[in-house]
Design a protein around this motif. Structure first.
Motif, PDB file in Angstrom:
ATOM      1  N   GLN A 314       0.719  -0.956  -0.147  1.00 50.93           N
ATOM      2  CA  GLN A 314      -0.163   0.020   0.228  1.00 50.93           C
ATOM      3  C   GLN A 314       1.085   1.304  -0.040  1.00 50.93           C
ATOM      4  O   GLN A 314       0.380   2.434  -0.199  1.00 50.93           O
ATOM      5  N   ALA A 315       2.649   0.151  -0.126  1.00 54.92           N
ATOM      6  CA  ALA A 315       2.923   2.617   0.048  1.00 54.92           C
ATOM      7  C   ALA A 315       2.682   3.015  -1.690  1.00 54.92           C
ATOM      8  O   ALA A 315       2.626   2.391  -2.474  1.00 54.92           O
ATOM      9  N   ALA A 316       2.324   3.766  -1.570  1.00 56.08           N
ATOM     10  CA  ALA A 316       2.303   5.404  -2.576  1.00 56.08           C
ATOM     11  C   ALA A 316       3.292   5.918  -2.729  1.00 56.08           C
ATOM     12  O   ALA A 316       3.420   7.082  -1.891  1.00 56.08           O
ATOM     13  N   GLN A 345      -2.074   5.861  -8.233  1.00 54.25           N
ATOM     14  CA  GLN A 345      -2.122   5.841  -6.990  1.00 54.25           C
ATOM     15  C   GLN A 345      -3.696   6.017  -6.420  1.00 54.25           C
ATOM     16  O   GLN A 345      -3.957   4.906  -5.940  1.00 54.25           O
ATOM     17  N   ARG A 346      -4.916   7.211  -6.698  1.00 59.69           N
ATOM     18  CA  ARG A 346      -5.917   7.300  -6.716  1.00 59.69           C
ATOM     19  C   ARG A 346      -6.057   6.216  -7.221  1.00 59.69           C
ATOM     20  O   ARG A 346      -7.381   5.602  -6.923  1.00 59.69           O
ATOM     21  N   TYR A 347      -5.389   5.656  -8.303  1.00 59.46           N
ATOM     22  CA  TYR A 347      -6.453   4.482  -9.622  1.00 59.46           C
ATOM     23  C   TYR A 347      -6.977   2.836  -8.716  1.00 59.46           C
ATOM     24  O   TYR A 347      -7.715   2.787  -8.111  1.00 59.46           O
ATOM     25  N   ARG A 348      -5.407   2.821  -8.756  1.00 53.73           N
ATOM     26  CA  ARG A 348      -5.012   1.992  -7.396  1.00 53.73           C
ATOM     27  C   ARG A 348      -5.711   1.954  -5.828  1.00 53.73           C
ATOM     28  O   ARG A 348      -6.059   0.798  -5.167  1.00 53.73           O
ATOM     29  N   LEU A 349      -5.582   3.142  -5.122  1.00 55.56           N
ATOM     30  CA  LEU A 349      -5.709   2.888  -3.317  1.00 55.56           C
ATOM     31  C   LEU A 349      -6.894   3.482  -3.483  1.00 55.56           C
ATOM     32  O   LEU A 349      -7.318   3.647  -2.501  1.00 55.56           O
ATOM     33  N   TYR A 353      -5.807   7.731  -0.466  1.00 54.21           N
ATOM     34  CA  TYR A 353      -4.781   6.908   0.317  1.00 54.21           C
ATOM     35  C   TYR A 353      -3.711   7.025   0.652  1.00 54.21           C
ATOM     36  O   TYR A 353      -3.065   6.218   1.663  1.00 54.21           O
ATOM     37  N   GLU A 354      -3.099   8.957   0.672  1.00 54.27           N
ATOM     38  CA  GLU A 354      -2.333   9.433   1.396  1.00 54.27           C
ATOM     39  C   GLU A 354      -2.767   9.167   3.142  1.00 54.27           C
ATOM     40  O   GLU A 354      -2.246   9.948   4.445  1.00 54.27           O
ATOM     41  N   ARG A 370     -12.509  16.384   1.087  1.00 54.32           N
ATOM     42  CA  ARG A 370     -13.523  15.690   2.030  1.00 54.32           C
ATOM     43  C   ARG A 370     -13.788  14.301   1.055  1.00 54.32           C
ATOM     44  O   ARG A 370     -14.076  14.383   0.018  1.00 54.32           O
ATOM     45  N   ASP A 371     -14.503  13.729   2.344  1.00 57.43           N
ATOM     46  CA  ASP A 371     -14.942  12.717   1.431  1.00 57.43           C
ATOM     47  C   ASP A 371     -14.110  11.311   0.663  1.00 57.43           C
ATOM     48  O   ASP A 371     -13.517  11.211   0.923  1.00 57.43           O
ATOM     49  N   GLY A 372     -15.117  10.620  -0.033  1.00 60.06           N
ATOM     50  CA  GLY A 372     -14.350   9.648  -0.372  1.00 60.06           C
ATOM     51  C   GLY A 372     -14.397   8.293  -0.231  1.00 60.06           C
ATOM     52  O   GLY A 372     -14.561   8.468   1.379  1.00 60.06           O
ATOM     53  N   ALA A 373     -14.036   7.217  -1.394  1.00 57.55           N
ATOM     54  CA  ALA A 373     -13.963   5.998  -0.338  1.00 57.55           C
ATOM     55  C   ALA A 373     -13.022   5.744   0.762  1.00 57.55           C
ATOM     56  O   ALA A 373     -11.903   6.093   0.404  1.00 57.55           O
ATOM     57  N   MET A 374     -12.907   5.522   1.484  1.00 57.89           N
ATOM     58  CA  MET A 374     -12.075   4.447   2.836  1.00 57.89           C
ATOM     59  C   MET A 374     -12.085   6.155   3.222  1.00 57.89           C
ATOM     60  O   MET A 374     -10.418   6.222   3.159  1.00 57.89           O
ATOM     61  N   ARG A 375     -12.837   6.769   3.266  1.00 62.50           N
ATOM     62  CA  ARG A 375     -12.137   8.232   4.567  1.00 62.50           C
ATOM     63  C   ARG A 375     -12.237   7.503   6.033  1.00 62.50           C
ATOM     64  O   ARG A 375     -12.983   7.469   6.595  1.00 62.50           O
ATOM     65  N   ILE A 376     -10.920   7.819   6.337  1.00 63.08           N
ATOM     66  CA  ILE A 376     -10.442   6.949   7.590  1.00 63.08           C
ATOM     67  C   ILE A 376     -10.224   8.035   8.900  1.00 63.08           C
ATOM     68  O   ILE A 376      -9.605   8.294  10.098  1.00 63.08           O
ATOM     69  N   ASP A 377     -10.200   9.714   8.360  1.00 64.30           N
ATOM     70  CA  ASP A 377      -9.256  10.482   9.800  1.00 64.30           C
ATOM     71  C   ASP A 377     -10.500  11.110  10.123  1.00 64.30           C
ATOM     72  O   ASP A 377     -10.264  12.518  10.947  1.00 64.30           O
TER      73      ASP A 377
END
Length: 502
Positions: A314-316, A345-349, A353-354, A370-377
């Motif tokens: 997952q390193a980008a 990286q945006r396509y892959r992860l 991704y950051e 804001r938003d987008g898939a897998m927002r975890i912060d």
């Protein structure tokens, strides 16, 4: 129930304890499986999604964490905080890789090796994304997809094709310098620990006085250069396809931490504007006699990731990520990578991704994305998602402004020939490299070239071989003769341009 027992319960991804981990719920001991066994669905659905898209290039890699320690003062060239004082340490993550192979390919394939570094600095993450070679095959990113297609699989046979490879190289003599490196034993490093690393491109330093210098980065292995011969590399592919990965992990596990000395070459703006060739051409190197290596610090890898996927896969990296005191240059390949790498990286992860731990800046990161898939912060919570606003005190810091870049007068937008006048010497440095080799290295390089070119097939075989031989002869007569003889070519007719392989 104790806290320890609670923490060891198997649960679903939503934290619900699982009653039976191994048996599906059925209608009777031998009956059909029930749709309501949600954990069965969750396990299978997650399993189907365990593989993220592999990188288009650099798919197979190895990585480790470590530190970079400043040993020499270069503050007259750059105000970058990671170089601010002798003894300063910065945490890093380094990913090595092969370039053209898939994720399951062998570590000892003949291929350049990626050397991608992420420095976790207080001014943000700096990604120095290079290779184990100081040059590259092409000098304009517009050619990159075509080049990589030739390194992948033939659309008809789905096999690697020497015909595609040499057809492209023979039609693009700018690749010759990198081809010479690749076809030498440097194209098959013994391990990641025993090779140099390079930023490859020209970058720029900016100091506290807003003066700009152009810079090239060199990482010199303290372990010493060690390569496989072609025969040794072929043997290792059958013995241990993961040799370089295993070598790196085992060395760090036993405390044999690999180290590299970081050195830089510096060129002033005036020197760059008057230099004998384009100093931003990534197919060329700068003379170390004219621009000697300057010591900077030591890179050490001392921590294996506890989970390969979470950290290495997952390193980008993106050359677009530079920090204050470090910037870009007019290198056309670098300019294209500034766009292409973050997009990959945006396509892959995904767009966020950051936020993945290996990619996350350990210091403050403030913006209105804001938003987008897998927002975890926390997604900014209830804070405004626009700027400017009347509710927070964020600001754009003028102290980080870079000096204006001088542009040429009377410059017009156009599609300029990348190999136009004063840009088309593809042979001098390639020939110089061959002449610097030992007799053994010369023989191995010629043998490797011949072995590869023997794979050229089809009705265009003679044309492709003839075209490539012309490049080798222009670089060095003995190189051309050696390859021609190895291929069984009648060189007596070479002066007329009529070279016919037997």
């Amino acid at each position: 129930m104790s806290e320890k027992e609670k923490n060891h319960k198997i649960t679903t991804s939503s934290g619900i304890p699982v009653y039976n981990y191994e048996d599906s719920q059925t209608a009777g001991p031998r009956g059909p499986v029930l749709l309501q066994d949600y954990f069965l669905h969750e396990k299978l659905a997650h399993f189907n999604r365990e593989r993220i898209p592999e990188r288009v290039v650099h798919a197979k890699g190895s990585g480790a964490y470590g530190t970079f320690t400043v040993t020499h003062d270069i503050t007259k060239y750059t105000r970058a905080k990671l170089f601010s004082e002798i003894g300063k340490q910065t945490r890093v993550f380094l990913r090595f890789s092969t370039v053209g192979g898939e994720k399951g390919s062998a570590d000892s394939e003949r291929d350049p090796r990626g050397f991608a570094l992420k420095f976790y600095t207080e001014d943000g993450n700096w990604d120095l994304v290079g290779n184990n070679t100081p040059v590259f095959f092409i000098k304009d990113a517009k050619k990159f997809p075509d080049f990589i297609h030739t390194q992948k699989r033939d659309p008809y046979t789905n096999c690697k094709s020497a015909t595609m490879v040499w057809d492209f190289w023979s039609l693009n003599p700018e690749s010759l310098h990198q081809v010479m490196i690749l076809m030498s034993d440097r194209g098959t490093p013994f391990s990641y620990r025993h090779m140099h690393g390079f930023g490859s491109h020209t970058f720029s330093f900016i100091n506290k006085e807003n003066e700009r210098y152009f810079v090239k980065f060199h990482f010199k292995t303290q372990q010493g250069i060690k390569n496989f011969t072609n025969a040794e590399a072929a043997k290792m592919r059958g013995v241990d396809a993961d040799h370089a990965q295993r070598d790196l992990v085992e060395a760090i596990d036993k405390g044999d931490f690999p180290r590299w000395d970081l050195k830089v070459q510096i060129m002033t703006e005036e020197q760059a504007s008057n230099y004998k060739f384009n100093p931003f051409d990534v197919t060329k190197v700068w003379s170390q006699k004219e621009f000697p290596l300057i010591d900077v610090g030591v890179l050490e890898l001392n921590e294996n990731p506890d989970n390969y996927f979470a950290h290495v896969e997952q390193a980008a990296f993106a050359p677009a990520h530079v920090v204050d005191g470090i910037s870009f240059s007019p290198d056309k390949m670098l300019q294209g990578r500034i766009l292409g790498y973050p997009d990959a990286q945006r396509y892959r992860l995904g767009a966020n991704y950051e936020q993945i731990p290996v990619n996350r800046c350990p210091f403050a990161a403030n913006n209105y994305q804001r938003d987008g898939a897998m927002r975890i912060d926390g997604n900014g919570g209830s804070k405004p998602n626009y700027f400017p606003n009347s509710f927070d005190d964020t600001f754009a810091d003028e102290n980080y402004k870079q000096p204006a870049e001088p542009l040429q007068r009377d410059v017009y937008a156009d599609w300029f020939d990348r190999n136009g006048e004063n840009e088309n010497d593809h042979y001098t440095q390639a020939g110089d490299l061959f002449r610097l080799m030992t007799p053994e290295d010369k023989a191995n390089t010629i043998s490797n070239i011949v072995g590869s070119m023997r794979g050229i097939s089809g009705e265009k075989r003679d044309l492709i071989i003839n075209r490539q031989l012309c490049h080798f002869f222009r670089a060095d007569i003995s190189l051309g003769l050696g390859v021609a003889q190895g291929l069984g070519v009648d060189v007596t007719q070479h002066a007329t341009g009529m070279v016919h392989p037997n």
